[in-house]
Design a protein around this motif. Structure first.
Motif, PDB file in Angstrom:
ATOM      1  N   SER A  32       3.157  10.028 -10.067  1.00  0.00           N
ATOM      2  CA  SER A  32       2.428   9.903 -11.081  1.00  0.00           C
ATOM      3  C   SER A  32       1.790  11.452 -11.094  1.00  0.00           C
ATOM      4  O   SER A  32       1.820  12.175 -11.941  1.00  0.00           O
ATOM      5  CB  SER A  32       1.645   9.100 -11.298  1.00  0.00           C
ATOM      6  OG  SER A  32       2.579   7.813 -11.290  1.00  0.00           O
ATOM      7  N   ALA A  33       0.912  11.773 -10.097  1.00  0.00           N
ATOM      8  CA  ALA A  33       0.456  12.981  -9.852  1.00  0.00           C
ATOM      9  C   ALA A  33       1.270  14.002 -10.315  1.00  0.00           C
ATOM     10  O   ALA A  33       0.828  15.106 -10.627  1.00  0.00           O
ATOM     11  CB  ALA A  33      -0.451  12.818  -8.614  1.00  0.00           C
ATOM     12  N   ASP A  62       0.719  -1.206  -0.192  1.00  0.00           N
ATOM     13  CA  ASP A  62       0.070   0.192   0.021  1.00  0.00           C
ATOM     14  C   ASP A  62       1.007   1.111   0.018  1.00  0.00           C
ATOM     15  O   ASP A  62       0.540   2.127  -0.874  1.00  0.00           O
ATOM     16  CB  ASP A  62      -1.124  -0.070   1.140  1.00  0.00           C
ATOM     17  CG  ASP A  62      -1.924  -0.976   1.242  1.00  0.00           C
ATOM     18  OD1 ASP A  62      -2.272  -1.444  -0.076  1.00  0.00           O
ATOM     19  OD2 ASP A  62      -2.561  -1.336   2.234  1.00  0.00           O
ATOM     20  N   SER A  85       2.285  14.459 -13.598  1.00  0.00           N
ATOM     21  CA  SER A  85       1.127  15.045 -14.635  1.00  0.00           C
ATOM     22  C   SER A  85       0.940  16.487 -14.221  1.00  0.00           C
ATOM     23  O   SER A  85       0.754  17.161 -15.379  1.00  0.00           O
ATOM     24  CB  SER A  85      -0.028  14.274 -14.146  1.00  0.00           C
ATOM     25  OG  SER A  85      -0.166  13.052 -14.263  1.00  0.00           O
ATOM     26  N   ALA A 103       2.359   1.724  -3.403  1.00  0.00           N
ATOM     27  CA  ALA A 103       1.294   2.184  -4.445  1.00  0.00           C
ATOM     28  C   ALA A 103       1.031   3.652  -4.119  1.00  0.00           C
ATOM     29  O   ALA A 103       0.797   4.382  -5.066  1.00  0.00           O
ATOM     30  CB  ALA A 103      -0.064   1.502  -4.043  1.00  0.00           C
ATOM     31  N   ASP A 104       1.019   4.189  -2.846  1.00  0.00           N
ATOM     32  CA  ASP A 104       0.736   5.425  -2.705  1.00  0.00           C
ATOM     33  C   ASP A 104       1.935   6.550  -3.113  1.00  0.00           C
ATOM     34  O   ASP A 104       1.582   7.438  -3.675  1.00  0.00           O
ATOM     35  CB  ASP A 104       0.598   5.736  -1.112  1.00  0.00           C
ATOM     36  CG  ASP A 104      -0.759   5.219  -0.479  1.00  0.00           C
ATOM     37  OD1 ASP A 104      -1.606   4.839  -1.292  1.00  0.00           O
ATOM     38  OD2 ASP A 104      -0.801   4.887   0.573  1.00  0.00           O
ATOM     39  N   HIS A 105       3.238   6.067  -2.925  1.00  0.00           N
ATOM     40  CA  HIS A 105       4.206   6.862  -3.416  1.00  0.00           C
ATOM     41  C   HIS A 105       4.124   6.827  -4.918  1.00  0.00           C
ATOM     42  O   HIS A 105       4.387   7.791  -5.585  1.00  0.00           O
ATOM     43  CB  HIS A 105       5.500   5.923  -3.031  1.00  0.00           C
ATOM     44  CG  HIS A 105       5.948   6.314  -1.536  1.00  0.00           C
ATOM     45  ND1 HIS A 105       5.897   7.441  -1.153  1.00  0.00           N
ATOM     46  CD2 HIS A 105       6.487   5.446  -0.373  1.00  0.00           C
ATOM     47  CE1 HIS A 105       6.236   7.390   0.222  1.00  0.00           C
ATOM     48  NE2 HIS A 105       6.580   6.323   0.462  1.00  0.00           N
ATOM     49  N   VAL A 106       4.014   5.578  -5.652  1.00  0.00           N
ATOM     50  CA  VAL A 106       3.748   5.505  -7.046  1.00  0.00           C
ATOM     51  C   VAL A 106       2.623   6.752  -7.758  1.00  0.00           C
ATOM     52  O   VAL A 106       2.877   7.362  -8.708  1.00  0.00           O
ATOM     53  CB  VAL A 106       3.590   4.120  -7.575  1.00  0.00           C
ATOM     54  CG1 VAL A 106       3.234   4.306  -9.216  1.00  0.00           C
ATOM     55  CG2 VAL A 106       4.732   3.155  -7.353  1.00  0.00           C
ATOM     56  N   GLY A 107       1.653   6.566  -6.727  1.00  0.00           N
ATOM     57  CA  GLY A 107       0.713   7.351  -7.263  1.00  0.00           C
ATOM     58  C   GLY A 107       0.795   9.038  -6.941  1.00  0.00           C
ATOM     59  O   GLY A 107       0.447   9.868  -7.875  1.00  0.00           O
ATOM     60  N   ALA A 108       1.448   9.193  -6.054  1.00  0.00           N
ATOM     61  CA  ALA A 108       1.835  10.749  -5.840  1.00  0.00           C
ATOM     62  C   ALA A 108       2.894  11.006  -6.720  1.00  0.00           C
ATOM     63  O   ALA A 108       2.959  12.101  -7.137  1.00  0.00           O
ATOM     64  CB  ALA A 108       2.503  10.563  -4.302  1.00  0.00           C
TER      65      ALA A 108
END
Length: 295
Positions: free
Chosen positions: A271-272, A261, A275, A264-269
């Motif tokens: 990516s954001a 988890d 962007s 995944a949070d680090h990858v999501g942050a």
């Protein structure tokens, strides 16, 4: 017999079969006499042979006694399976005496009293892990068989000069406990302390193997075996800290799941952020419009 008990008996049977097969297909492992030839053999004070290797066992005594007291003083640790933890800290305390006795005169006969208390600590930890991660009743019932198996492994080595059963007793917990600590959801918080304890034990084994090189690198101040005792004593220190700090885990989630988890949070942050950086709004440019000639 219900399905759960059948699975437990099957697991024990499979483990026994694997052990028997290993004993049949692997050669005996005799005790190497060079094991007793430690790098630091100085008598520094009080006429104690191998002084630093002897006195470096002192932390085991203080940590073990402290753990024993807190196991029973006003239920400080809030334990389930307190007899297992009591036996563990009793084993740690006994290591101080057994290991000091061995290092005062290193040989196979005295080594028995060094390894026996360590075996008690290893096997009780396995029972504790079963109580807290697998099944409380099965773990409590496994304590006596595990301790007896550990003691028998010492006797087998002593009489037949074969370290294979002792190696199983020592190294299986070293592999199984970190894996179970990561994969199986914990009953209590501060589960990562198990990994800190395992890390210090691994470091202790590395220092033990590098006894003479470390003695040379430190200009004959400390040997690897002396440092091994100090690092190994950190194992019960971390476990005692874990017992003092932990509470019931409200959501039983394994460390592996938490790490996934978090990743995944680090990858999501990340990516954001990428962007946001890739989207750059174009500035508004006002282009004046010149009226054409009147017709």
């Amino acid at each position: 017999m219900d399905a759960g008990r059948k699975k437990k008996w099957l697991a024990w049977a499979v483990a026994a079969v694997i052990f028997v097969v290993l004993m049949l297909v692997t050669p005996a492992i005799p005790q190497n006499e060079d094991y007793h030839d430690f790098a630091d053999q100085r008598t520094l004070f009080l006429g104690i042979p191998n002084t630093l290797n002897v006195i470096s066992n002192t932390p085991f005594f203080f940590v073990g006694v402290t753990g024993l007291i807190l196991c029973h003083y006003k239920d400080y640790f809030r334990l389930r399976g307190s007899c297992c933890w009591t036996l563990f800290f009793a084993g740690v305390t006994a290591v101080a005496f057994g290991s000091s006795y061995y290092h005062n005169n290193p040989n196979d006969a005295t080594l028995v009293w060094d390894r026996l208390p360590m075996t008690i600590a290893f096997t009780s930890i396995m029972a504790i892990f079963m109580i807290e991660r697998v099944d409380e009743r099965a773990g409590a019932k496994s304590l006596a068989p595990l301790v007896i198996a550990g003691a028998l492994s010492i006797l087998y080595w002593s009489y037949f000069d074969d370290l294979r059963p002792y190696a199983v007793v020592q190294f299986v917990p070293c592999i199984a406990i970190p894996v179970m600590a990561i994969v199986i959801p914990p009953m209590y918080t501060h589960s990562s302390y198990w990994l800190w304890a395992a890390g210090f034990y691994l470091l202790a084994k590395v220092e033990e193997a590098a006894d003479k090189p470390i003695y040379k690198w430190t200009y004959q101040i400390f040997s690897g075996h002396t440092l091994k005792h100090l690092c190994a004593a950190m194992v019960p220190v971390f476990l005692a800290l874990m017992l003092a700090k932990r509470t019931i885990e409200p959501e039983r989630v394994s460390l592996l799941h938490k790490w996934k988890d978090t990743a995944a949070d680090h990858v999501g942050a990340r990516s954001a952020r990428r962007s946001e950086m890739s989207f750059v709004p174009r500035p508004f440019v006002h282009v004046p419009v010149t009226p054409g000639p009147a017709r």
